[in-house]
Design an enzyme around this catalytic site. Structure first.
Site, PDB file in Angstrom:
ATOM      1  N   ALA A  66       0.869  -1.173   0.000  1.00  0.00           N
ATOM      2  CA  ALA A  66       0.000   0.000   0.000  1.00  0.00           C
ATOM      3  C   ALA A  66       0.903   1.220   0.000  1.00  0.00           C
ATOM      4  O   ALA A  66       2.051   1.146   0.454  1.00  0.00           O
ATOM      5  CB  ALA A  66      -0.872  -0.020   1.242  1.00  0.00           C
ATOM      6  N   GLY A 112       0.494  -4.893   0.949  1.00  0.00           N
ATOM      7  CA  GLY A 112      -0.714  -4.910   0.119  1.00  0.00           C
ATOM      8  C   GLY A 112      -0.492  -5.607  -1.215  1.00  0.00           C
ATOM      9  O   GLY A 112      -1.443  -6.107  -1.823  1.00  0.00           O
ATOM     10  N   GLU A 115      -0.861  -9.187  -0.449  1.00  0.00           N
ATOM     11  CA  GLU A 115      -2.290  -9.372  -0.154  1.00  0.00           C
ATOM     12  C   GLU A 115      -3.110  -9.386  -1.445  1.00  0.00           C
ATOM     13  O   GLU A 115      -4.066 -10.151  -1.583  1.00  0.00           O
ATOM     14  CB  GLU A 115      -2.771  -8.272   0.800  1.00  0.00           C
ATOM     15  CG  GLU A 115      -2.173  -8.463   2.195  1.00  0.00           C
ATOM     16  CD  GLU A 115      -2.481  -7.309   3.135  1.00  0.00           C
ATOM     17  OE1 GLU A 115      -2.109  -6.160   2.804  1.00  0.00           O
ATOM     18  OE2 GLU A 115      -3.101  -7.537   4.190  1.00  0.00           O
ATOM     19  N   GLU A 135       4.484  -5.256   7.336  1.00  0.00           N
ATOM     20  CA  GLU A 135       3.741  -4.219   8.070  1.00  0.00           C
ATOM     21  C   GLU A 135       4.213  -4.000   9.502  1.00  0.00           C
ATOM     22  O   GLU A 135       4.237  -2.868   9.982  1.00  0.00           O
ATOM     23  CB  GLU A 135       2.234  -4.546   8.075  1.00  0.00           C
ATOM     24  CG  GLU A 135       1.536  -4.271   6.749  1.00  0.00           C
ATOM     25  CD  GLU A 135       1.598  -5.427   5.766  1.00  0.00           C
ATOM     26  OE1 GLU A 135       2.359  -6.379   6.013  1.00  0.00           O
ATOM     27  OE2 GLU A 135       0.886  -5.380   4.751  1.00  0.00           O
TER      28      GLU A 135
HETATM   29  N1  COA Z   1       4.653   3.085  -0.527  1.00  0.00           N
HETATM   30  C1  COA Z   1       5.067   4.241  -1.030  1.00  0.00           C
HETATM   31  N2  COA Z   1       6.182   4.359  -1.752  1.00  0.00           N
HETATM   32  C2  COA Z   1       6.891   3.246  -1.979  1.00  0.00           C
HETATM   33  C3  COA Z   1       6.521   1.994  -1.465  1.00  0.00           C
HETATM   34  C4  COA Z   1       5.340   1.938  -0.701  1.00  0.00           C
HETATM   35  N3  COA Z   1       4.895   0.794  -0.200  1.00  0.00           N
HETATM   36  N4  COA Z   1       7.444   1.079  -1.844  1.00  0.00           N
HETATM   37  C5  COA Z   1       8.353   1.740  -2.573  1.00  0.00           C
HETATM   38  N5  COA Z   1       8.024   3.038  -2.662  1.00  0.00           N
HETATM   39  C6  COA Z   1       8.734   4.098  -3.375  1.00  0.00           C
HETATM   40  C7  COA Z   1       9.970   4.565  -2.615  1.00  0.00           C
HETATM   41  O1  COA Z   1       9.609   5.476  -1.595  1.00  0.00           O
HETATM   42  C8  COA Z   1      10.780   5.163  -3.729  1.00  0.00           C
HETATM   43  O2  COA Z   1      10.232   6.428  -4.046  1.00  0.00           O
HETATM   44  P1  COA Z   1      11.230   7.699  -4.355  1.00  0.00           P
HETATM   45  O3  COA Z   1      12.043   7.255  -5.530  1.00  0.00           O
HETATM   46  O4  COA Z   1      10.269   8.801  -4.667  1.00  0.00           O
HETATM   47  O5  COA Z   1      12.037   7.900  -3.120  1.00  0.00           O
HETATM   48  C9  COA Z   1      10.488   4.260  -4.926  1.00  0.00           C
HETATM   49  O6  COA Z   1       9.247   3.608  -4.605  1.00  0.00           O
HETATM   50  C10 COA Z   1      11.533   3.199  -5.165  1.00  0.00           C
HETATM   51  O7  COA Z   1      11.726   2.455  -3.966  1.00  0.00           O
HETATM   52  P2  COA Z   1      13.131   2.272  -3.233  1.00  0.00           P
HETATM   53  O8  COA Z   1      12.873   2.011  -1.781  1.00  0.00           O
HETATM   54  O9  COA Z   1      14.044   3.393  -3.582  1.00  0.00           O
HETATM   55  O10 COA Z   1      13.646   0.932  -3.954  1.00  0.00           O
HETATM   56  P3  COA Z   1      14.676  -0.126  -3.375  1.00  0.00           P
HETATM   57  O11 COA Z   1      15.045  -1.015  -4.521  1.00  0.00           O
HETATM   58  O12 COA Z   1      15.760   0.533  -2.621  1.00  0.00           O
HETATM   59  O13 COA Z   1      13.831  -1.008  -2.320  1.00  0.00           O
HETATM   60  C11 COA Z   1      11.877  -2.161  -1.493  1.00  0.00           C
HETATM   61  C12 COA Z   1      12.753  -1.801  -2.718  1.00  0.00           C
HETATM   62  C13 COA Z   1      10.651  -2.887  -2.030  1.00  0.00           C
HETATM   63  C14 COA Z   1      12.678  -3.118  -0.573  1.00  0.00           C
HETATM   64  C15 COA Z   1      11.499  -0.887  -0.716  1.00  0.00           C
HETATM   65  O14 COA Z   1      10.930   0.051  -1.635  1.00  0.00           O
HETATM   66  C16 COA Z   1      10.498  -1.083   0.396  1.00  0.00           C
HETATM   67  O15 COA Z   1      10.862  -1.583   1.462  1.00  0.00           O
HETATM   68  N6  COA Z   1       9.237  -0.667   0.192  1.00  0.00           N
HETATM   69  C17 COA Z   1       8.215  -0.679   1.183  1.00  0.00           C
HETATM   70  C18 COA Z   1       7.693  -2.067   1.371  1.00  0.00           C
HETATM   71  C19 COA Z   1       6.643  -2.078   2.445  1.00  0.00           C
HETATM   72  O16 COA Z   1       6.907  -1.863   3.601  1.00  0.00           O
HETATM   73  N7  COA Z   1       5.413  -2.377   2.038  1.00  0.00           N
HETATM   74  C20 COA Z   1       4.318  -2.537   2.925  1.00  0.00           C
HETATM   75  C21 COA Z   1       3.510  -1.312   3.011  1.00  0.00           C
HETATM   76  S1  COA Z   1       2.143  -1.554   4.096  1.00  0.00           S
END
Ligand code: COA
Length: 260
Positions: A66, A112, A115, A135
């Site tokens: 999400a 999400g 999910e 989460e």
């Molecule tokens: N919500 C909002 N933005 C998100 C996102 C999320 N769930 N997941 C990734 N993004 C965004 C990042 O903020 C980043 O945006 P920016 O370029 O404007 O800063 C962009 O997507 C790229 O992500 P980034 O984190 O730079 O990529 P990465 O390769 O370093 O890492 C992940 C990849 C998937 C490990 C990491 O993005 C992550 O941990 N995301 C969140 C996962 C999460 O907790 N999801 C559950 C949400 S309830």
């Protein structure tokens, strides 16, 4: 219909819906959830569509969760509403669709995103896919059915561990757990999902829709669990851990949870 955050394409009996926010790793914001609902509803009512495939754009992510930036400042009430609305218009909607829905997991499926994949009737994944419910690392719990569907698919103990550790598993482990049915090379993912769709299309769509209902009925007891999840998810929004978890993510630093 024109969409901003997704593509929907129909060919040979299959509607393929692709989440298309690659710069945000296809994170599900409010508009994307609504558009997914609309596109799936169109497919459900289109007599030519026999199977729906849901996938993500780009090579990196199916859906990375999400959209954290949208709910980081939500109250307890808003948190509960977020989960209830999402479950009803997207996640339960997919699970109860009369047509088969295949999740084609082409990369990260987190929060999400996993999910969403789990709401599909079954899943295939590419070798680079990574799945998890992170989460609790944000001070919240899964709110789109994750606490119910993950144990249904992989068993309670494995689900407990995945949710408590907030860790990720790779495609082979997901296959081993039964979370996905097949692993293929990334370029093979859609053709492979289409091949399965082709096999499904040889069978009675009326019978299949009845089979979906019957199989889903086996999990009806989960209903109370979903309500519990909505309440507990909403409550997370009143905790200091949630504020810290989401703020730390948005500030790109490690969270330091106060434990309150
Ligand atoms: N919500 C909002 N933005 C998100 C996102 C999320 N769930 N997941 C990734 N993004 C965004 C990042 O903020 C980043 O945006 P920016 O370029 O404007 O800063 C962009 O997507 C790229 O992500 P980034 O984190 O730079 O990529 P990465 O390769 O370093 O890492 C992940 C990849 C998937 C490990 C990491 O993005 C992550 O941990 N995301 C969140 C996962 C999460 O907790 N999801 C559950 C949400 S309830």
């Amino acid at each position: 219909m024109a969409y901003k955050n997704i593509h929907s394409n129909f060919a040979a009996g299959i509607t393929t819906i692709t989440i298309n926010r690659p710069k945000k790793l296809n994170a599900l914001n409010k508009d994307t959830i609504q558009e997914l609902h609309d596109a799936i509803d169109v497919a459900e009512n289109d007599k030519n569509t026999k199977v729906v495939i849901i996938t993500g754009s780009g090579e990196k992510a199916f859906v990375a969760g999400a959209d954290i930036s949208e709910f980081a400042d939500f109250s307890v009430k808003e948190g509960g509403k977020l989960a209830a609305l999402g479950q009803s218009i997207l996640f339960d909607f997919i699970e109860n669709l009369s047509k088969p829905v295949i999740g084609a997991v082409n990369g990260f499926a987190l929060g999400g995103g996993l999910e969403l994949a789990m709401a599909c009737h079954f899943r295939v994944a590419s070798t680079n896919a990574k799945m998890g419910l992170p989460e609790t690392s944000l001070g919240v719990i899964p709110g789109y059915g994750g606490t119910q569907r993950l144990p249904q698919l992989i068993g309670k103990g494995r689900a407990m561990e995945m949710i408590m550790t907030a860790g990720m598993i790779d495609a082979n482990q997901a296959l081993n757990y039964g979370l996905i049915n097949h692993v293929v090379a990334q370029e093979e993912l859609l053709p492979f999902a289409e091949k399965i769709a082709g096999k499904i299309m040889r069978n009675s769509s009326v019978a299949i829709s009845k089979a979906i209902k019957a199989i889903n009925a086996n999990f009806k007891d989960g209903k109370d669990g979903y309500n519990t999840e909505i309440k507990q998810f909403g409550k997370c929004f009143g905790t200091e851990d949630f504020v810290e978890g989401t703020t730390a993510f948005l500030e790109k630093r490690k969270a330091n949870f106060p434990g309150k």
